[in-house]
Design an enzyme around this catalytic site. Structure first.
Site, PDB file in Angstrom:
ATOM      1  N   THR A 110       0.834  -1.193   0.000  1.00 33.30           N
ATOM      2  CA  THR A 110       0.000   0.000   0.000  1.00 33.30           C
ATOM      3  C   THR A 110       0.871   1.246   0.000  1.00 33.30           C
ATOM      4  O   THR A 110       1.982   1.225   0.530  1.00 33.30           O
ATOM      5  CB  THR A 110      -0.855  -0.067   1.280  1.00 33.30           C
ATOM      6  OG1 THR A 110      -1.792  -1.116   1.115  1.00 33.30           O
ATOM      7  CG2 THR A 110      -1.581   1.213   1.590  1.00 33.30           C
TER       8      THR A 110
ATOM      9  N   THR B 286      -0.467   1.825   6.913  1.00 32.41           N
ATOM     10  CA  THR B 286      -0.345   0.622   6.102  1.00 32.41           C
ATOM     11  C   THR B 286      -0.235  -0.573   7.039  1.00 32.41           C
ATOM     12  O   THR B 286       0.420  -0.495   8.072  1.00 32.41           O
ATOM     13  CB  THR B 286       0.874   0.662   5.166  1.00 32.41           C
ATOM     14  OG1 THR B 286       0.982  -0.622   4.535  1.00 32.41           O
ATOM     15  CG2 THR B 286       2.175   0.971   5.894  1.00 32.41           C
ATOM     16  N   GLY B 287      -0.894  -1.657   6.666  1.00 37.10           N
ATOM     17  CA  GLY B 287      -0.837  -2.842   7.514  1.00 37.10           C
ATOM     18  C   GLY B 287      -2.098  -3.657   7.353  1.00 37.10           C
ATOM     19  O   GLY B 287      -2.876  -3.437   6.418  1.00 37.10           O
TER      20      GLY B 287
ATOM     21  N   ARG C 204     -14.460  -6.844  -0.220  1.00 37.47           N
ATOM     22  CA  ARG C 204     -13.804  -6.501   1.059  1.00 37.47           C
ATOM     23  C   ARG C 204     -13.191  -5.098   0.974  1.00 37.47           C
ATOM     24  O   ARG C 204     -12.554  -4.742   0.001  1.00 37.47           O
ATOM     25  CB  ARG C 204     -12.710  -7.527   1.358  1.00 37.47           C
ATOM     26  CG  ARG C 204     -11.916  -7.260   2.650  1.00 37.47           C
ATOM     27  CD  ARG C 204     -10.630  -6.517   2.393  1.00 37.47           C
ATOM     28  NE  ARG C 204      -9.784  -6.379   3.580  1.00 37.47           N
ATOM     29  CZ  ARG C 204      -8.658  -5.673   3.614  1.00 37.47           C
ATOM     30  NH1 ARG C 204      -8.244  -5.046   2.539  1.00 37.47           N
ATOM     31  NH2 ARG C 204      -7.947  -5.591   4.725  1.00 37.47           N
ATOM     32  N   VAL C 205     -13.392  -4.318   2.011  1.00 35.83           N
ATOM     33  CA  VAL C 205     -12.806  -2.976   2.066  1.00 35.83           C
ATOM     34  C   VAL C 205     -11.894  -2.911   3.288  1.00 35.83           C
ATOM     35  O   VAL C 205     -12.289  -3.311   4.383  1.00 35.83           O
ATOM     36  CB  VAL C 205     -13.916  -1.895   2.158  1.00 35.83           C
ATOM     37  CG1 VAL C 205     -13.320  -0.514   2.356  1.00 35.83           C
ATOM     38  CG2 VAL C 205     -14.782  -1.914   0.895  1.00 35.83           C
ATOM     39  N   GLY C 206     -10.677  -2.439   3.093  1.00 35.76           N
ATOM     40  CA  GLY C 206      -9.722  -2.345   4.196  1.00 35.76           C
ATOM     41  C   GLY C 206      -9.771  -0.980   4.872  1.00 35.76           C
ATOM     42  O   GLY C 206     -10.744  -0.229   4.734  1.00 35.76           O
ATOM     43  N   ASP C 207      -8.703  -0.675   5.601  1.00 35.56           N
ATOM     44  CA  ASP C 207      -8.658   0.591   6.343  1.00 35.56           C
ATOM     45  C   ASP C 207      -8.314   1.789   5.459  1.00 35.56           C
ATOM     46  O   ASP C 207      -8.647   2.925   5.803  1.00 35.56           O
ATOM     47  CB  ASP C 207      -7.615   0.502   7.469  1.00 35.56           C
ATOM     48  CG  ASP C 207      -6.208   0.254   6.914  1.00 35.56           C
ATOM     49  OD1 ASP C 207      -6.051  -0.657   6.067  1.00 35.56           O
ATOM     50  OD2 ASP C 207      -5.281   0.973   7.313  1.00 35.56           O
TER      51      ASP C 207
ATOM     52  N   GLY D 189      -5.535  -4.407   7.473  1.00 38.28           N
ATOM     53  CA  GLY D 189      -6.603  -3.413   7.535  1.00 38.28           C
ATOM     54  C   GLY D 189      -7.629  -3.608   8.633  1.00 38.28           C
ATOM     55  O   GLY D 189      -8.082  -2.634   9.241  1.00 38.28           O
TER      56      GLY D 189
END
Ligand code: ASP
Length: 319
Positions: free
Chosen positions: A182, A233-234, A210-213, A236
């Site tokens: 990211t 970053t990481g 799917r939606v991350g952070d 999510g």
């Protein structure tokens, strides 16, 4: 002369010197330097922090080495869906896009949503229609394809696991596959305004939709002139549950922590107990910069008008 600060990241994870070739390392460093140059060109010409983070993130999205825009990871359905967001700390306006395909620069779509729509976040087909309406660059699937990430996904296909891009080892690449990621940028401009932007292809083998952070304001991205600008970053899911970026701002606003203290507490103390592997970059309105991670490495860089400059990858000091 204008006064500014800029920091960028290209993802965190199991990034070890022992898994890297000298050629690849040079390519990453060059890519990080290009992104710093793109953002600094805006800031040194008295441009805004918002335009600087857009320029830096676009540069990283256009580079196939990173898991954002071109070169995004593959989801469980074999498709590349991307998330991005941007926030302007001067007025706390924000734009975000989730689960989009074929958008060349998702950060530009997030910016356009912030500027030209009454909404903060659009997703999927609605976001795509909005992009077409506003003339954003659209690319065919082949543009986003990378052999490396296709192999990563093939390895995970029959599992129910998802993985941070940098943590999937691809045997076919000679075992140097635990990297990429990211991207994000944070900046303070000559007027003292702050901005943050983050863009990602998400996690390898993620579920459709799917939606991350990264596109969630307060989780992956946050900016407020009173406190800080943060891009994360990481993994999510823990970052969403911890409201990570906003937590740094809260520690500064309500507890009087410095940027460095707040980021250290969140990244080193609050995230690890909930499996929040990763890191973040931050700037504040006094020109301080911090780059924090709890993983083995994080592609990162900073540049300031007072001469501070750093491009680094690993945890150790000669990184
Ligand atoms: N935070 C991103 C996500 O969970 C992944 C990453 O930072 O590489 O979608």
């Amino acid at each position: 002369m204008s006064r500014f600060t800029l920091a960028i990241h290209g993802g965190a994870g199991t990034i070890l010197r022992s898994n890297m070739t000298p050629e690849k390392e040079l390519a990453y460093r060059a890519a990080l330097e290009d992104a710093l140059k793109a953002g600094a060109a805006v800031l040194s010409a008295n441009g805004s922090a918002v335009d600087a983070v857009r320029a830096a993130v676009c540069s990283l999205e256009d580079n196939i080495l990173f898991n954002a825009g071109k070169g995004s990871v593959f989801g469980k359905d074999g498709k590349q869906e991307m998330d991005a967001s941007i926030m302007d700390g001067s007025n706390r306006m924000a734009g975000a896009v989730a689960a989009v395909r074929n958008i060349r620069n998702p950060v530009e779509l997030a910016y356009t949503i912030m500027m030209k729509s009454p909404h903060v976040m659009l997703n999927g087909n609605g976001a795509f229609e909005f992009a077409q309406l506003h003339g954003l660059a659209i690319e065919p699937d082949e543009y986003f394809y990378s052999d490396f990430r296709y192999k990563q996904w093939q390895q995970m296909l029959d599992t129910n696991q998802v993985a941070l891009d940098h943590n999937v080892r691809v045997a076919a690449t000679g075992g140097d596959g635990k990297k990429f990621g990211t991207v994000g940028a944070v900046a303070m401009d000559n007027l003292g305004n702050l901005a943050a932007a983050t863009s990602t292809g998400g996690m390898t083998n993620k579920a459709f939709g799917r939606v991350g952070d990264s596109p969630i304001i307060g989780a992956g991205t946050y900016a407020n002139n009173k406190t800080c600008a943060i891009s994360c970053t990481g993994h999510g899911e823990p970052f969403i549950r911890a409201v990570t970026a906003y937590d740094v701002s809260c520690l500064m606003e309500y507890k009087g922590y410095t940027l460095e203290e707040a980021m250290r507490v969140v990244v080193q103390e609050k995230l690890p107990p909930i499996d929040g592997e990763g890191g973040m970059i931050g700037v504040d309105a006094s020109g301080n910069i911090s780059l924090q991670f709890n993983s083995d490495g994080m592609y990162r860089g900073l540049l300031a008008s007072d001469g501070r400059y750093e491009v680094a990858i690993y945890r150790d000091l000669e990184s």
